[in-house]
Each structure stands twice: as structure tokens, then as C-alpha cells.
Design a protein around this motif. Structure first.
Motif, PDB file in Angstrom:
ATOM      1  N   TYR B 628       0.833  -1.192   0.000  1.00 20.15           N
ATOM      2  CA  TYR B 628       0.000   0.000   0.000  1.00 20.15           C
ATOM      3  C   TYR B 628       0.871   1.248   0.000  1.00 20.15           C
ATOM      4  O   TYR B 628       0.650   2.186  -0.769  1.00 20.15           O
ATOM      5  CB  TYR B 628      -0.911  -0.024   1.233  1.00 20.15           C
ATOM      6  CG  TYR B 628      -1.850   1.151   1.338  1.00 20.15           C
ATOM      7  CD1 TYR B 628      -2.976   1.250   0.517  1.00 20.15           C
ATOM      8  CD2 TYR B 628      -1.633   2.163   2.275  1.00 20.15           C
ATOM      9  CE1 TYR B 628      -3.833   2.321   0.619  1.00 20.15           C
ATOM     10  CE2 TYR B 628      -2.495   3.242   2.382  1.00 20.15           C
ATOM     11  CZ  TYR B 628      -3.592   3.313   1.555  1.00 20.15           C
ATOM     12  OH  TYR B 628      -4.452   4.366   1.649  1.00 20.15           O
ATOM     13  N   ASP B 631       2.386   1.894  -3.396  1.00 16.72           N
ATOM     14  CA  ASP B 631       1.439   2.395  -4.391  1.00 16.72           C
ATOM     15  C   ASP B 631       1.080   3.861  -4.149  1.00 16.72           C
ATOM     16  O   ASP B 631       0.936   4.641  -5.093  1.00 16.72           O
ATOM     17  CB  ASP B 631       0.156   1.548  -4.366  1.00 16.72           C
ATOM     18  CG  ASP B 631       0.371   0.209  -5.043  1.00 16.72           C
ATOM     19  OD1 ASP B 631       1.413   0.068  -5.717  1.00 16.72           O
ATOM     20  OD2 ASP B 631      -0.472  -0.698  -4.904  1.00 16.72           O
ATOM     21  N   VAL B 632       0.949   4.183  -2.857  1.00 16.98           N
ATOM     22  CA  VAL B 632       0.623   5.578  -2.554  1.00 16.98           C
ATOM     23  C   VAL B 632       1.744   6.482  -3.051  1.00 16.98           C
ATOM     24  O   VAL B 632       1.484   7.525  -3.672  1.00 16.98           O
ATOM     25  CB  VAL B 632       0.409   5.767  -1.035  1.00 16.98           C
ATOM     26  CG1 VAL B 632       0.306   7.242  -0.684  1.00 16.98           C
ATOM     27  CG2 VAL B 632      -0.857   5.048  -0.593  1.00 16.98           C
ATOM     28  N   THR B 729      -5.493   4.814  -4.416  1.00 14.16           N
ATOM     29  CA  THR B 729      -4.638   3.642  -4.559  1.00 14.16           C
ATOM     30  C   THR B 729      -5.369   2.557  -5.346  1.00 14.16           C
ATOM     31  O   THR B 729      -4.789   1.913  -6.219  1.00 14.16           O
ATOM     32  CB  THR B 729      -4.229   3.102  -3.173  1.00 14.16           C
ATOM     33  OG1 THR B 729      -3.913   4.199  -2.339  1.00 14.16           O
ATOM     34  CG2 THR B 729      -3.047   2.179  -3.282  1.00 14.16           C
TER      35      THR B 729
END
Lengths: 211, 911
Positions: B628, B631-632, B729
């Protein structure tokens, strides 16, 4: 009241435009006279009704609010049917919402399939006029667009400040109503009726004499 | 003159103008009379208008010739002299009458009328029209605005009720500046409109307010306006918001259906007729009253109100409705007596919700007697002018409560009805005599017991006319009253119409044969149609619904909702059995525990299937968080670029505006947005992806900003930012799919539970695998709508017939949002969580389509409202939109589960 049969006391009005231009707010400001910044994104469709007097005639306006994302346009065919007027709304601070007006108008004409698309009543509302400092579309640009579409009436409004909303919707009702009465003249109940015009007959006879 | 008065009477009783206890001056009464006349004529026939107006005109012109009681000596009937004024006034009054009639009709069916409804508006407009007519310019207010408000202000000076209206208006904000008649609406609401109008029309200085030709000045017509308004002023009005309107509908329906309880779920069994009978359910009391009417099951032979029955509990005899029915199929004669209160309670639906409901007690009082059990009927009557009493005695010698008829010949009429009802198989002994005038009379009594004075007492016996016996062998004797039951009753001599056996036999046989034949046909027809619809439904089940449910049934073992200790046990032992039990308990009772939110946070990832049952959360969760974060970071770069572009665009727009203002030469209509051709260093594909992200980011931000801001959780900007980050995201991972409105609504309830961005995103992604099928340009929605349609068709044919009035799928569009968001917008967050976990648990056990059954339960839960109001496409959309977040989640869930179980059983028993 007793003069002439009333054809319809219900005006169906559809509000279209990009998501976030303020369709729900406009409808609620006009019908319920309140503004909230807590309106959720419209999913599917909803409508409100309001009774109005237009020149001594009492009509019920049924104002339909639809989802703004173009992907939901496919639902339109269920909701646009039988519309008397289409209100196109854009956000004066968002030029994309203005650019998309053409596609909203075309899509409406395709799905609603009105009898006389060239003269179907549209009204353009430029919402959020209270945010003058963020304006991205000038009035002139909008007016020019309206002229190019058979002189669509144009109003700049603010649902938040309740500016011009009342008068704009009155004009919408008036337009739809005028269109309706004209409509019933253009399209009598039996469109294929044969008119026996005495003058025409005379002329024909006159033509016969000349031979 | 006589005829005129009659017509007036009928009209006034219709509007019940005289029943409001207001003394009308004689002149007003005159006007009422004339109004009544006009009304009766206008409603009956428009052609009579000229005559009416001429009469009216002569009435108003020759006012001096009116006599005291309002009769008119009309001298000339010159119909050609039609005055313009008269016509105009007539038109105004007619318009008012029409609106009054509409509103009174509406008032009959509703407890209160919405003040902002069309009926009220139309009435107000009509009143305004009447009041404006001939109003002097001075009264029209500034700038000659056509308003009667000034008139109210003027009246308020001399008339307190008008002042009251004025004050009330000052309290409430004027709701509609260009609707001038809001004072009329308010006066109507306060029930003083009629008296205000009356005051105006009878005020001494009316000529200062109105021109001479004005309607209000007209003695006849002006008073009529006030009189007409008496009716509407007695109606109760209410201001209703839109939400209330929907709840009012539900309330009304629940009142009627209170005793009915929950509608039984899918109840097709292999007996075809049950499909028919399901829709015929109704409340007991309503049924009872209906059974008293003449209907296809039984014909009403006799009915009389105010027949008294002495009651042991009360001193006063109770009055009630006596009726005699003959059942069509069996020929049984049933005598019924129902207390008036019971009849009354049912004829007025609004009285049914009074707290001290008398019905159970009254029901006990009601009498029902099967005449075939009766042998003797006693009739006691002092003389012709006194009330008569009837007592029925059955084969066991038990007497019925005495039925006391009002004085007159009622008991005789009843007996003759009974006699004709008994024919052809039974008759009264002694029979009633037929007098010369063809009316039945009581048999003449041959011998009278002298000790009893003038009282007349009869005993009738009901005897069977049988073929074998032929002759009735009783001898005549009149039994004295109050004597012990005679063992043997005596009829009068020479009974005139004893038919001999053989003739009766053939007649009876023929008629019975006919009756049997028609009964046979009816039974066959019913059976056939029952079978036919059953077969049709089975076909629907087979073709559409069979695959919606698993064949394995899930039993509710009553272990209650999941709690912390059970979940701890699950995580320790991790057995298959525990997993099954877990799913079952979630399906039947949900997840509760001490803190449902905490517990859901732990259970849901397993329920959704993010982790397998024997897996620990830990290593995966760390991976989720790491991925996560990466991706952010990736889309953060894009986001920065988008911000830069936005700012540039904004600045250039501002510059352009300034330059336009300064130069005012160039038109900005043809402006070009040069937002392409940026980032020349990047490849074409990356450029495309970036633009996809740009469009989606703007959409997401618009929706996140307005996502459930009424919830405390989302009033916190931090949480909104979380929502935005997760959505961005997700979109970065699924750029081609893109953001579609509604995704935020699915994500938000998850975030509220997990409060962990990475975990929320993983669960959301899993959910979207199923949910995205319902989004536009995929088939899921159509499948859902079509399946729901089939389900309704099978489960509730009555509702289905309403939906299919417009023969396409559009009728089910009210459920579009239901399926798109799994009812998230229809329910509160607590309700949404509860329904979602049921859907997920169902998906792993009994049916992957639980949402269909929940939707079905939503429809059937409001079936009475839908049927009673015959809702169309728009009504349904409005109703369900207004009911959003007001549903009884628990009740609907129960309905959904029982619908599902019923379908399972149906599928299992498919022939």
C-alpha cells in the motif's frame, strides 16, 4: 378554470450535467429552499415535485435529478421519457463541465427521442456564480454556445446563495408550458386528419376554368 | 318550488353544510339554496347552463321579490338576456365549487390533507379569483399587484379571526413570495376562511372595497362563496414534508394490516390453489364485516339495523345489525347479529387505532345462528304498535338471546324473508298467510289464552318438506307463551300452500341438479386456473430461480450472534466445524459481542475470504501495508503533477480574464485548452495513464468530499483523507476500470469498521470483484433486475401485476441503487454492516444472491402500501427514496431469510 380542457398539469423536467456541478443542490434550493453541503452523490435518480402558478395556471413540476457520471447515461432512457424540458447545468468554475454540455444535450436527444428535437426546450444554468473569483467560463462564452443551439435561455445561478434559482425555474416552467401548448397545435390528436379547406377547393375550381 | 327544495336538500346533505353548527343568516341560506341548485345542475348536465344562469340572474336582479324563506317569484325567464357580469360570476363560483368538491372528496379518503398539495393550491387559487373580482384598485396594493392580502389587512381591523391569520403569517416566514394567496391557505388551515369571507361579503362598507358589479357585492353569489367554504374549513389540514408523506403511507397501510402480521414467505406448495389463496388474506374484523355483505359466497336475504339484544352484562339492550344470509354453495341459512359498535369500528378505518379497542369484547357479543339447527321460533308481540321479540330454539332446547325488533312490521318482514330462504326444502309451520295485497301477514290466531291479555304470541316450527313423508301431520294448536316447551306443536288449519310430495321432489331434484352442475364447473375452473398459474410459476422457478440457491439447507440452531469468546475459540482451534458454525451464526444472527465494531474488524477479513480459515492475519497484513505504501508513493508523484497543471490552468484563466477585461477585443469563446503536450519526456503510454489518473482523481475528490458527511466519522477531515487515499490507490491499481460513482459508498462502511487503510483496501478490492458486475456497462444489474422480477412474480403475483402495468423492466429501477451499493444507501451504517455480513455469509453457504432476497423482502414488506396506492414507476422511486435509512432492517432480514428458505424447499420439491 372551466375554460377549455387541460391537457396536462404535470411538467417533467430533467436536470443533466457533470457530477458535482450542483444538480441536487439546484433542485433542493428551488423546491425546498434550502442548501446543504452534505448532499451525497446521486445514484440512480430521484425527483421532487413542486406546484407552481404560471399565468393563472396551476402546474406541478416534477424535477428529476440524475447521476452525473457519464457512465450512468445508459439509465437515461428510463428517466428521460416524457420530459417536457431539459435543464443543462454546468459549473462556472469548471470548464470541463461546460465542454461536456454538448454531449449531455446530444445524449438526451438520443435517449428521450422527442418529437421535434430542434425545438425541444432546453435551458442552460451556470451554477456556482457566487464563486466569481474562481470562474473558468465567462458568461459570454456560455451565451455564445446557447445562441448556437437555437437560442437556449441562459441563467447564471447560485444554489448556495439562492441567486436567480427561482426565476430560472419559473422560466423553465414557462418554456415547457409554452412548448406544450404549441405542441398541441403542431400535433393534433389525429395527426393524419384530412383538412377540407374550402379555399383550396375554390382555387382548384378556378384552375379548372382557366383550362 | 317543491322540486327546487328537493334538489337543494340533496346537495346540502352531500356537502353537509348545515352540520357545522354555524348559524347562517337567512340571506345566506337563500344563497345556499341557490348554490345547491346550481351545483346539482352543473354536475348533471352542462347543457343546462344557460337556464341556470338566467334563473340566477333573475334571482339576483329581483332580489326584492324574494320571500322570507328564500323562494323566488320568477316573473320572466328571458334566456337571451345574458349579462357578461353574470356569466363571469357564475364561472368564478363554478370554479370554486369544483375545487371544493375535489377537496371534500379527497378529505373522505384521508385523515388529513397535505397543505401544500395540489388540492389546496387549486382551492386557494379559486378563492383568490373570487375575492379579486371587482376589487377596487385602491385595495390592490402597491403597483397594482394582484393580491388580496391588502383585503385581509383591511378586514383584520374589524374582524378578530382575520387578525389571527395576519399574526400567524407574521410568525412563519413567507414561504413563497409570488404566490399571493398564502394567507388563504393559512386561514383555511386555521378554519376561519369561511367566516372571513362571510365577514367581507356582509360588511356594511363593502361598496368601498368593491365595484358595484363585483362578485362579493352580489347578495346571492357573494354569500355563496362563504357558504361553499364551510366544508373545506371543517377538513383538517397538515403540513407534510416529503419524508413524512412516505411514512404516512406506511402508517396507513400498517393500520389496516395490523392484525395480519408478517406476510408469509414464498408459499408455493404443490397444491396449486395456495397461490390463489395467499393474496386473499385480510384482517379478521374486516373479513367479518365483509361477510355481512351480499357476496358471491352468500346472498343477503334480510338486513335490519338497530335490532336490540338484551345483554346480561349491561342493563341497556345493545343495538346491532341483524342479517340473514343464505350460503350459495351449501344452501345453509345463517342468522347474524353484530353490535353496532363493531360495525362502526370497521367502517371507519381511523377509529381503529383508538387505544381502548372494544373489538375483542364486541366480537364475543356477536351472534351467529345456523338456522338448520333451529326447530322453533317464538314471536312475542304485545300489539301491532309495540316492539316484537324473536327467540330461536335449537334442537337441544337451548334458546337464543331474545332479538328485539323495533315496532312495526319488521318481525313479519323478517319471517317472510326467512320463509322464502327456507324454500324449497324447509318451510315455516304454520306458514305465513298471503293477504289480498300480496303481502304476507301473520297467521290468524285461532285461540288466544285469555289470561295473557292482548299479547300476541306465536310459535313457528321449521319443518322439512320431504318426499317420503309428503304430508305434514301436525295438528293445529296455538301454544301459550312462557309455558314449558310443548312436546308437540300445532299449526293452523287449512294451510293454503302445502305442496304435495312428488311435485316438490321433481322441482327440488331439478334445481339441486342444476346447482351441482354449476358447482362442479366452478370447482373445475378454479382448480384449472390454480394449476395453470402453479405450472407457470414452476416454469419461472425452473428457468430463472433454481440456480439462485444451493440445495443444502441451513438450519438455525439458535446459538445467537457471534461474540468475542466464540471468535477466540475459533482462532484457537481453527476447525472446519467451527468455520461452518461461524458462517451459520453470522447468517442467522450476525456479529455482535461487546463491541460489534471491534469484533467485526477481526472477523470480517475471514468472512470476506481475505484470509483462509486456518491462516493467521499476521504475515499477510504486513505485506499489505508495505504494498500500500509503495502504491501511494507512486500516485503521489502523479498527484503533484496534477496539482501543478490545475494551478497553471487556473492562473492562465485568471490572466486571460484580466486581459479580456482590459483589452476587451478578443473573444474567449474560441479559447483552446492546451492541457495536452505536457511532460514531453514521458512515453505515450505513460502519458495516457497519467491522463486517466487525472480524470479519475478529480472525480474521486468530488465524491469523497460529499461522502456521508453527516456521519461523525467523516466529519473528521483525517478520515476523509484516508478515504481519498484508499480510493486513489485502488484506482491506480485498476486504472482501466476507473472510478465510478458509488465506489465511495461501498468503501466508506469498510473504512469505518477497519480504520486501517491497507486492510480496508484489500477487503474492498475483494468485494469489488463481485460488486463491479453491477456497475454500468456490465451485465450484473440486468441479471439482478430480471431475477428480482421473477422472484416477485412467483412470490407476490399481486404486486407483480402492478409492476407489469408498464410492460418493461423500468418498473424495477427503484431497486437500481439497492443492487449497485448492496443497500448501503437504504440503511443506516449499523444496518448496512448487518446486511453485508449476512450477504457474505450467505454467499459461502446457501446462496450467492442473498441481495435478491433482501430486495424481495423490501418489496413484500411494503406490499400493502404499493397495492393500496397502486404505485407506478415514479411513485415507487419516490417512495423508496424517501424511505431510505428508515427501514426496519431486522424485520426485512428475517423476511429475506424466510423467502430464501421457502425457495430452497420449493426447488427441493420440484416435481
Amino acid at each position: 378554470m372551466s375554460s377549455g380542457p387541460r391537457k396536462k398539469a404535470l411538467l417533467k423536467v430533467i436536470i443533466l450535467g457533470d457530477s458535482g456541478v450542483g444538480k441536487t443542490s439546484l433542485m433542493n434550493q428551488y423546491v425546498n429552499k434550502r442548501f446543504s453541503n452534505q448532499y451525497k452523490a446521486t445514484i440512480g435518480a430521484d425527483f421532487l415535485t413542486k406546484d407552481v402558478m404560471i399565468d393563472d395556471r396551476l402546474v406541478t413540476m416534477q424535477i428529476w435529478d440524475t447521476a452525473g457520471q457519464e457512465r450512468f447515461q445508459s439509465l437515461g432512457v428510463a428517466f428521460y421519457r416524457g420530459a417536457d424540458c431539459c435543464v443543462l447545468a454546468y459549473d462556472v468554475t469548471n470548464s470541463t463541465s461546460f465542454k461536456n454540455l454538448d454531449s449531455w444535450r446530444d445524449e438526451f436527444l438520443i435517449q428521450a427521442n422527442p418529437r421535434d428535437p430542434d425545438h425541444f426546450p432546453f435551458v442552460l444554468l451556470g451554477n456556482k456564480m457566487d464563486l466569481e473569483q474562481n470562474r473558468a467560463v465567462s458568461s459570454k462564452r456560455a451565451q455564445t454556445w446557447c445562441q448556437s443551439k437555437n437560442n437556449i435561455p441562459y441563467f447564471e445561478v447560485s444554489a448556495k446563495e439562492a441567486l436567480n434559482v427561482e426565476s430560472a425555474f419559473q422560466a423553465i416552467a414557462r418554456d415547457a408550458l409554452a412548448r406544450e401548448s404549441q405542441d398541441s397545435q403542431d400535433f393534433p390528436d389525429f395527426p393524419d386528419q384530412i383538412r377540407l379547406d374550402p379555399n383550396q377547393n375554390n382555387r382548384q375550381q378556378g384552375g379548372g376554368c382557366n383550362c | 318550488m317543491v322540486i327546487r327544495h328537493q334538489s337543494v336538500e340533496s346537495t346540502t346533505s352531500r356537502f353537509s353544510i348545515f352540520s357545522f353548527g354555524i348559524d347562517l343568516p337567512i340571506s345566506l341560506c337563500d344563497d345556499l339554496f341557490s348554490s345547491g341548485r346550481v351545483h346539482s345542475e352543473t354536475t348533471s348536465d352542462d347543457q343546462s347552463h344557460p337556464a341556470t344562469t338566467s334563473w340566477e340572474r333573475s334571482a339576483s336582479v329581483s332580489g326584492a321579490r324574494r320571500t322570507r324563506n328564500g323562494s323566488v317569484v320568477s316573473i320572466e325567464q328571458d334566456s337571451t338576456l345574458l349579462d357578461v357580469d353574470v356569466q363571469r360570476k357564475a364561472r368564478l363560483v363554478d370554479a370554486l365549487k369544483k375545487e371544493v368538491k375535489n377537496i371534500m372528496e379527497e378529505a373522505v379518503s384521508k385523515r388529513s390533507i397535505d397543505l401544500s398539495s395540489n388540492y389546496v393550491n387549486a382551492l386557494c387559487a379559486a378563492v383568490e379569483g373570487c375575492l379579486l373580482d371587482g376589487l377596487k384598485k385602491r385595495m390592490l396594493g402597491l403597483l397594482g399587484v394582484r393580491t388580496t392580502f391588502a383585503l385581509l389587512q383591511h378586514t383584520a381591523k374589524s374582524f378578530p379571526p382575520a387578525l389571527g391569520v395576519l399574526q400567524k403569517l407574521a410568525e412563519t416566514p413567507k414561504d413563497n413570495p409570488w404566490v399571493q394567496w398564502c394567507w388563504i391557505r393559512e386561514a383555511l388551515h386555521m378554519r376561519v376562511l369561511s367566516s372571513i369571507v362571510h365577514h367581507i361579503s356582509t360588511s356594511t362598507n363593502i361598496h368601498r372595497l368593491y365595484e358595484a358589479h363585483a362578485l362579493m357585492v352580489d347578495r346571492s353569489k357573494g354569500g355563496m362563496v362563504a357558504a361553499l367554504l364551510l366544508g373545506p374549513c371543517a377538513v383538517s389540514f397538515k403540513r407534510m414534508s416529503h419524508e413524512e408523506a412516505a411514512e404516512e403511507l406506511v402508517r396507513q397501510a400498517s393500520l389496516v394490516q395490523r392484525s395480519n402480521g408478517v406476510r408469509p414467505p414464498l408459499s408455493i406448495t404443490r397444491q396449486g390453489s395456495s397461490i390463489v389463496s395467499v393474496s386473499e388474506r385480510s384482517s379478521v374484523s374486516k373479513d367479518y364485516i365483509y361477510s355481512l355483505h351480499h357476496n358471491f359466497k352468500s346472498s343477503l336475504l334480510y338486513g335490519k339495523n338497530n335490532v336490540c339484544v338484551a345483554d346480561s352484562h349491561q342493563d341497556e339492550p345493545t343495538k346491532g345489525y341483524l342479517s340473514l344470509h343464505k350460503q350459495t354453495h351449501t344452501g345453509l341459512l345463517i342468522l347474524k347479529w353484530t353490535p353496532n359498535q363493531l360495525m362502526h369500528a370497521n367502517s371507519q378505518p381511523c377509529s381503529a387505532n383508538r387505544e381502548n379497542e372494544p373489538q375483542p369484547y364486541l366480537f364475543k357479543q356477536a351472534i351467529s345462528i345456523d338456522i338448520s339447527q333451529i326447530i322453533y321460533i317464538h314471536l312475542h308481540q304485545k300489539d301491532e304498535r309495540s316492539p316484537s321479540v324473536l327467540i330461536f330454539v335449537n334442537a337441544e332446547g337451548v334458546q337464543s338471546a331474545p332479538l328485539q325488533f323495533p315496532m312495526g312490521q319488521h318481525s313479519l318482514v323478517f319471517l317472510s324473508s326467512l320463509e322464502s330462504g327456507l324454500a324449497p326444502c324447509h318451510r315455516l309451520e304454520p306458514p305465513l298467510w298471503t293477504s289480498h295485497g300480496k303481502e304476507k301477514i301473520l297467521p290468524k290466531i285461532r285461540r288466544k289464552t285469555s289470561s295473557q291479555g292482548p299479547a300476541q304470541d306465536y310459535v313457528f316450527r321449521i319443518i322439512r318438506i320431504s318426499g317420503s313423508d309428503g304430508q305434514v301431520v301436525d295438528t293445529e294448536k296455538q301454544s301459550p307463551p312462557n309455558s314449558p316447551m310443548p312436546t308437540h306443536c300445532v299449526s293452523l288449519p287449512n294451510s293454503p300452500n302445502v305442496i304435495t310430495g312428488e311435485h316438490v321432489d321433481s322441482l327440488v331434484n331439478y334445481q339441486i341438479g342444476e346447482a351441482c352442475q354449476s358447482m362442479k364447473q366452478q370447482i373445475l375452473a378454479r382448480a384449472f386456473f390454480g394449476w395453470l398459474s402453479y405450472v407457470r410459476h414452476l416454469r419461472t422457478v425452473r428457468s430463472h430461480l433454481m440456480y439462485l440457491v444451493e440445495r443444502k439447507e441451513l438450519q438455525d440452531r439458535g446459538k445467537g450472534p457471534i461474540n468475542e469468546s466464540f471468535w477466540d475459540q475459533c482462532r484457537q482451534e481453527k476447525t472446519r466445524e467451527l468455520e461452518d458454525e461461524f458462517l451459520q451464526r453470522v447468517y442467522w444472527s450476525g456479529i455482535e459481542g461487546e463491541s460489534p465494531k471491534e469484533l467485526r474488524r477481526r472477523c470480517w477479513p475471514y468472512l470476506i475470504g481475505l484470509f483462509s480459515w486456518d491462516e493467521e492475519m499476521e504475515p499477510k497484513t504486513t505485506n499489505f501495508t508495505e504494498k500500500y505504501r509503495q502504491d501511494v508513493e507512486k500516485w503521489r508523484l502523479w498527484e503533484a503533477e496534477v496539482r501543478r497543471l490545475d494551478e497553471e490552468a487556473f492562473n492562465s484563466a485568471r490572466e486571460r480574464r484580466v486581459s479580456v477585461r482590459e483589452a476587451s477585443i478578443t473573444s474567449d469563446v474560441f479559447e483552446e485548452e492546451n492541457d495536452s503536450a505536457f511532460r514531453p519526456q514521458s512515453s505515450q503510454d505513460e502519458e495516457r495513464l497519467f491522463h486517466l489518473f487525472l480524470t479519475n482523481l478529480h472525480r474521486i475528490e468530488k465524491d469523497v468530499e460529499r461522502c456521508d458527511r453527516n456521519l461523525i466519522f467523516f466529519q473528521n477531515k483525517e478520515n476523509l483523507e484516508s478515504l481519498r487515499r484508499i480510493m486513489c490507490t485502488y484506482i491506480t491499481r485498476n486504472l482501466e476500470e476507473g472510478y465510478v460513482q458509488g465506489m465511495c459508498d461501498i468503501l466508506a462502511p469498510l473504512l469505518v469498521v477497519f480504520e486501517d487503510e491497507a486492510l480496508t483496501l484489500e477487503c474492498f478490492s475483494l468485494l469489488m470483484m463481485r460488486m463491479r458486475e453491477n456497475f454500468p456497462q456490465r451485465n450484473g444489474m440486468d441479471e439482478n433486475l430480471s431475477n428480482l422480477r421473477s422472484l416477485i412474480q412467483v412470490v407476490d403475483p399481486q404486486v407483480f401485476s402492478i409492476f407489469t402495468l408498464s410492460s418493461d423492466f423500468t418498473h424495477l429501477y427503484f431497486s437500481y441503487r439497492w443492487f449497485l451499493l448492496d443497500f448501503k444507501r437504504e440503511l443506516s451504517y449499523e444496518g448496512t454492516h448487518r446486511v453485508w455480513e449476512t450477504i457474505w455469509a450467505s454467499g459461502r453457504t446457501v446462496s450467492p444472491h442473498f441481495q435478491l432476497f433482501f430486495a424481495l423482502a423490501l418489496v413484500t414488506n411494503y406490499r400493502e402500501v404499493i397495492i393500496d396506492n397502486n404505485m407506478d414507476f415514479t411513485d415507487l422511486i419516490k417512495f423508496f427514496n424517501e424511505m431510505a435509512e428508515r427501514h426496519d432492517t431486522q424485520r426485512i432480514l428475517e423476511g429475506a431469510r424466510s423467502h430464501l428458505t421457502a425457495l430452497q424447499q420449493l426447488v427441493l420439491n420440484l416435481p
